[in-house]
Write an enzyme that holds these catalytic residues in place. Sequence first.
Site, PDB file in Angstrom:
ATOM      1  N   ASP A 253      -0.346   3.447  -1.644  1.00 30.02           N
ATOM      2  CA  ASP A 253       0.622   3.396  -0.547  1.00 30.02           C
ATOM      3  C   ASP A 253       2.041   3.104  -1.045  1.00 30.02           C
ATOM      4  O   ASP A 253       2.982   3.118  -0.240  1.00 30.02           O
ATOM      5  CB  ASP A 253       0.246   2.279   0.453  1.00 30.02           C
TER       6      ASP A 253
ATOM      7  N   ASP B  22     -14.059   0.791  -0.715  1.00 31.97           N
ATOM      8  CA  ASP B  22     -13.044   0.542   0.301  1.00 31.97           C
ATOM      9  C   ASP B  22     -13.757   0.402   1.643  1.00 31.97           C
ATOM     10  O   ASP B  22     -14.577   1.255   2.021  1.00 31.97           O
ATOM     11  CB  ASP B  22     -12.057   1.726   0.348  1.00 31.97           C
TER      12      ASP B  22
ATOM     13  N   GLU C 119      -6.811  -6.619   2.385  1.00 36.19           N
ATOM     14  CA  GLU C 119      -5.434  -6.128   2.465  1.00 36.19           C
ATOM     15  C   GLU C 119      -4.763  -6.845   3.637  1.00 36.19           C
ATOM     16  O   GLU C 119      -5.136  -6.629   4.795  1.00 36.19           O
ATOM     17  CB  GLU C 119      -5.419  -4.610   2.691  1.00 36.19           C
TER      18      GLU C 119
END
Length: 548
Positions: A326, A108, A251
């Site tokens: 999320d 990430d 993202e």
Amino acid sequence: MKQETMGQMEQTGKWWQQAVVYQIYPRSFQDSDGDGIGDLQGIISRIDYLKKLGITAIWLSPVYKSPNDDNGYDISDYQAIMDEFGTMVDMDLLIEKAAAAGIRLIMDLVVNHTSDEHRWFIESSSSKESPYRDYYIWRDPVAGEEPNGLRSIFSGSAWQLDEASGQYYLHLFSKKQPDLNWENPQVRKEIYDMMNFWLDKGIGGFRMDVIDLIGKQPDKGLTDNGPKLHDYLQEMNRASFGSHDVMTVGETWGATPEIAKMYSDPARQELSMIFQFEHVTLDQQEGKEKWDLKPLAIAQLKEVLSKWQTSLGDQGWNSLFWNNHDLPRIISRWGNDQKYREQSGKMFAILLHMMKGTPYIYQGEEIGMTNRPVQTIEEVQDIESINMYHERRAAGFSEEDIMVSINTKGRDNARTPMQWDSSENAGFTKGTPWLPVNDNYLEVNVERALADPTSIFYTYQKLIQLRKEHPLIVWGEYELIDTDKQVFAYYRRYKGEKWLVAANMSDEPQELELREKAKEVIISNNSALSLHSDKVILQPYDAFVVRV
Ligand code: NOJ
């Protein structure tokens, strides 16, 4: 897309176009030392399980040093491991062990912001004259107040006053997540160097956190899709991963197919693919926040997903997902987490994994984990939910409405510990888990799933296997079939072969007209399904794939 182009793409196909990625949220995956928090050794101990599932890449949510204001998305040192998770030696071992199992590690990359405890920010806030001042976004007050009305995604103003200097800094997330100033070339260079540190370790790529925000122009109130965003990504590509055989996924909450092509058209040399979120905003009221709920219209889901399936062509590549850390659990969200938990879980798997793109499985999805309801705000750990709660209470929303929103959309739903077996704490930890285990762990756990050949796990395993065996799934053309609104059906076509995928997304039986004869069942979640007549009755949440 034309057949010839597809043939070409297949020949030049990249490993990540044929991969299935498994997302690990390390805090909740497997604890090895009894502190109640998952860790790297815990992940290492579960590699055989992931190999059995068949996935070929892991997206690892952040494991870097962090004070955990936002569970690791607030990084204080990009080149060190969070104490709770282990050491760099563990990290190197994880990369090595995963590689030995044929699994690449996607790290990430959180570079829109750092933690306020990052060395750069400590320096930056030490004085206006610091060489690091310009690493972040500082502004003078306007008429004694915040520079402008920009709001944080985690509620409240996006500007925080620093008493010492009298200036405000920008934080689009929590005030412990100051935004980096991407306009500063030195910042960009530091980031690319850091990326190269990780690439040199042999990682498989990066998932880029809120990457659409790095071109922001805060003075104009502009946050996503800023004018220099794509210049930065092209520069990043040249300066770091472009020379490695890795995958990158951005993202990007606000992406349309046109925007997606800008990121992932191979000719532009930016990213491999993006996460688009259009489908996961369909149960949110137009123009409002994610907490403002409305029921999903399946017709809209079909329209949106089909649009993404057909509009990228060879100028981009889709990522396919229902879940992440999320989002609420898909079975609870749009399926049925009681009577039809297994059946709806398998249906979502079949529907998504037969589409074109790279599928992502979020930990626990493969055993049908569900949301975990809470009664009071004291039970909530997620900063986003907590901040929203206080903001909405102050604005006069009722306690009850807010708790409904949190139970429906709150991020803790997906973050409860992985359910491994029926022992205490579901085998996640020998200590006290940082977030309670879902009460249903005696029924929903890996041990049980593995022991039952009809479990959701084996549906995922089979879908992954099918993708490895059939180029049609990876490369085939997609066509939505016009059906009743509760049935989602489409064709995939490739080199003269044609498959029909059909899913009943409801609690009621549905009828589907079969326009062609079914020649072979590829996969189905109902062994009693009859495909002999030209009308098929799909029981609640039935899904099947047939060669026609
Ligand atoms: C997106 C991440 O997925 C989320 O978990 C995080 O809170 C924000 N970006 C901020 O980093």
